[in-house]
Design a protein around this motif. Sequence first.
Motif, PDB file in Angstrom:
ATOM      1  N   TRP A 110       0.830  -1.193   0.000  1.00 46.29           N
ATOM      2  CA  TRP A 110       0.000   0.000   0.000  1.00 46.29           C
ATOM      3  C   TRP A 110       0.869   1.249   0.000  1.00 46.29           C
ATOM      4  CZ3 TRP A 110      -3.983  -2.094   4.000  1.00 46.29           C
ATOM      5  CH2 TRP A 110      -5.104  -2.569   3.321  1.00 46.29           C
ATOM      6  N   THR A 154       0.339   4.000  -2.807  1.00 46.94           N
ATOM      7  CA  THR A 154       0.026   5.372  -2.398  1.00 46.94           C
ATOM      8  C   THR A 154       1.039   6.360  -2.968  1.00 46.94           C
ATOM      9  OG1 THR A 154      -0.995   4.588  -0.350  1.00 46.94           O
ATOM     10  CG2 THR A 154      -0.294   6.883  -0.411  1.00 46.94           C
ATOM     11  N   ARG A 164      -5.369  12.571   0.031  1.00 50.71           N
ATOM     12  CA  ARG A 164      -5.169  11.148   0.305  1.00 50.71           C
ATOM     13  C   ARG A 164      -5.326  10.867   1.802  1.00 50.71           C
ATOM     14  NH1 ARG A 164      -4.668   6.579  -3.158  1.00 50.71           N
ATOM     15  NH2 ARG A 164      -4.170   4.865  -1.756  1.00 50.71           N
ATOM     16  N   THR A 212      -8.408   8.721   3.359  1.00 47.20           N
ATOM     17  CA  THR A 212      -8.084   7.474   4.057  1.00 47.20           C
ATOM     18  C   THR A 212      -8.602   7.484   5.489  1.00 47.20           C
ATOM     19  OG1 THR A 212      -6.101   7.140   2.711  1.00 47.20           O
ATOM     20  CG2 THR A 212      -6.208   5.972   4.803  1.00 47.20           C
ATOM     21  N   LEU A 233     -11.327   5.012   7.018  1.00 45.07           N
ATOM     22  CA  LEU A 233     -11.000   4.134   8.141  1.00 45.07           C
ATOM     23  C   LEU A 233     -11.948   4.350   9.325  1.00 45.07           C
ATOM     24  CD1 LEU A 233      -7.082   4.205   8.140  1.00 45.07           C
ATOM     25  CD2 LEU A 233      -8.592   2.381   7.352  1.00 45.07           C
ATOM     26  N   VAL A 235     -10.579   8.365  -2.717  1.00 48.02           N
ATOM     27  CA  VAL A 235      -9.771   7.581  -1.775  1.00 48.02           C
ATOM     28  C   VAL A 235     -10.653   7.025  -0.658  1.00 48.02           C
ATOM     29  CG1 VAL A 235      -7.902   7.724  -0.077  1.00 48.02           C
ATOM     30  CG2 VAL A 235      -7.667   8.872  -2.278  1.00 48.02           C
ATOM     31  N   THR A 246     -10.890   3.057   0.201  1.00 49.95           N
ATOM     32  CA  THR A 246     -10.679   2.481   1.534  1.00 49.95           C
ATOM     33  C   THR A 246     -11.828   1.560   1.928  1.00 49.95           C
ATOM     34  OG1 THR A 246      -9.482   4.486   2.167  1.00 49.95           O
ATOM     35  CG2 THR A 246     -10.216   3.058   3.948  1.00 49.95           C
ATOM     36  N   ARG A 298      -3.237  -0.066   7.141  1.00 50.47           N
ATOM     37  CA  ARG A 298      -3.668   0.874   6.111  1.00 50.47           C
ATOM     38  C   ARG A 298      -3.230   2.294   6.450  1.00 50.47           C
ATOM     39  NH1 ARG A 298      -5.299   1.705   0.806  1.00 50.47           N
ATOM     40  NH2 ARG A 298      -6.867   3.332   0.682  1.00 50.47           N
ATOM     41  N   LEU A 299      -3.385   2.674   7.718  1.00 51.01           N
ATOM     42  CA  LEU A 299      -3.031   4.029   8.124  1.00 51.01           C
ATOM     43  C   LEU A 299      -1.527   4.258   8.068  1.00 51.01           C
ATOM     44  CD1 LEU A 299      -3.907   6.755   9.202  1.00 51.01           C
ATOM     45  CD2 LEU A 299      -3.801   5.822  11.523  1.00 51.01           C
ATOM     46  N   THR A 322      -0.274   4.408   4.521  1.00 47.71           N
ATOM     47  CA  THR A 322      -0.680   5.657   3.871  1.00 47.71           C
ATOM     48  C   THR A 322       0.226   6.808   4.300  1.00 47.71           C
ATOM     49  OG1 THR A 322      -2.992   4.961   3.669  1.00 47.71           O
ATOM     50  CG2 THR A 322      -2.551   7.323   3.610  1.00 47.71           C
TER      51      THR A 322
END
Length: 714
Positions: free
Chosen positions: A420, A424, A443, A447, A451, A490, A494, A514-515, A518
């Motif tokens: 990712w 990204t 972004r 995100t 989330l 985005v 997600t 994911r965080l 990113t």
Amino acid sequence: MSQAATSLASNLNKMLKNFQPTLRNLLNLRANIAALSYLSCALPLFFLGHYTTGFALSLGSIACHLGDSASVTRHRLFDFLLCFILFPIHCYLSVVLFPTPWLYGLYLAGSSFVLLMLSVYSPRLGAVGFATVLAGIYTMLIYQPGLEDWHLPLALTAGAIWYAMWQCFALWRWPGREDRDLQHELYQELAQKLISHTRPLLPGSYRETFVVTAKLRALYAGKYNSLQQKVQQRLTAGEQSQELGWLLGSINTADKIAELTRLLHFTPGAAYQSQHQFWLEQIHALSGDLAQRLRTAKPKAANLSLPMERFDALRQMPAREGMEPGPEFRHEYLQTLAVIDKLELINIALTQLESGYPVPANSHTDSKSLQLSSASVLWQKFSSQLTLKSNHFRHAVRAVISLTLGWAVVTALHLEFGFWTLMTSLLVLKPNLALTWPRLLQRLTGTIGGLAIVALMQHWQIGEPLLVATFTLAAIGFFHTANRFYGFGVFCVTLFVFCGFALSGHGDGILLPRLENTLLGVALPVLCVLFIAPEWQKRAFPNQLLSTVSGYLTYLKSMQLYLGHPDQTNQSQPDDSKELEESFKQCVRNDTNLFDHWLGYLAEPRPKSSVAEVILLCCHGSNIILRLFTLLNWQAQKLAADDLITRELAETIAVFDNWHKRLLKDANSPYFFEVMRQHQNDIRARLLEIEQQGEQLDTVNILRLLRTEVEALM
């Protein structure tokens, strides 16, 4: 009762008219077909339990969508074929080399550089190269050790083929619909621009209209250039059709209407506005009706034309109601009549457009399509761009460094879902900091917002039917918003990524990876842009101002040449007229680019308000000059050279030439903004005074006013 029913029907009709443009946006063909291809190759496999394969097919569909940038059918087919060749090769090599990190890192750097540098040959090839790099990252994102090496490459390629099949079906079933969608978007922006220019007629309305109208003009220019390039592709490919003729006519009409809106600038004084409030409100209402016509413009719809009697009635309204302005308001009265005249010309232009346009003549040159050349010629073109002065090279180098560093960090820290980060970085990275920085912010916000919803979905432990529904809606939302509202796109990504992993039983541990990926993915491209030729807008602006002034000087010299051939039978006259018109269009492009520098500077991190004010002041001055040039261009066709005009034109050229020479000296000076800042209050006051001169000017007075403004800016 009947009056209430009539009022209700009128309100409903108005609501439907206002909703129609939104509905048309939702029915955008390419976006809907892309979403359909994505969902139709993912959902059936999800229901069968083949989640990895379904994800691979859907990601291949997205990658092919990003590589699909052509408008000519045979160009699109060629690009699809190229994707079908590059995707499996690149993805297979990625899978084979992935177990050896250092070897994969070298391959990632080398292949990404070559693929991204394909933009040297054409924007279309650049899009295909970008899509291929992304497909390789997608392969690693869903890589599983137990799979056969060929499994994911073939699945991604199959998804690309599935996307191409759907798009080919759409081309066959609804020919020309995509270009009509682009034309619709263009006229939506034009309608907004028209309304913004007449809003100062209303009491209590804002006075500073330049920034608002200029922002709308920038949006319109982007749509205009996009549609013009696509239509030009079809013309140079030798296409001939009634549909193409109407599209070409719509572009020319949009250009004419945009020019007319530029001349609508009029802010009445408070006393005049109070005395003629109802009249000015009726004029604004008329512009609203014209804007509605723009939003729904289509061929063979002449019955929508506004009656000419309405324009005549508006002109006669003050006299009919005994409210003719006195001598003190004579100037503003003439400007109000000029606004009505321009609105009538817009109405006439729309009527001509809706009546249809002939089939365009065959202009087959295919000059912008890919040409088969020898290896030495291709290499020479490629190698000539291997310098930091090349935008293609700078962007490719930044991307390679960002991806390679990202891979090194992911490998060293053993980050879960680490690819990712690479995805990204590739999607956030843009050619300069002014474009990359807002992309980073969008972004992050998209995100984090996504989330937050994911956390709620996990808390409520939603079932499979709701996961599938969310996956479907998020996918549709992504294809409709990714290009317009990247942050919301985005957000949708997600959601459907989480839903996809949740359906495969791997959704629980997705939030933190994911965080963190990113955050790392947005940091790397920004650092690369900051340290590798960041192209600060503050440094670039003086040179853009120099180019803008050079364009104005070229236009004045073209007019001097044009007036030097008063004999209409002279064989050089058509060429002079064409050169005059082309130089005027270049002035419009330069002025738009100048304002884009201001928007770009504001988009950079921590812009200084003092510098932004100076840049905006120069943009405002240039826009006033462009408005005067527009008046001059309108009068050029009717001008006959005489001694007075010739002398005034020569003096104006001399003033612009002096301004150009001064900018040549000052453009690279570190004190450029400081000098402008010291005089900005005086400059602003003189610009506002010049701006209120209005449109009732003859050629001589326009030229004199141009000299006055240049002297103010110097």
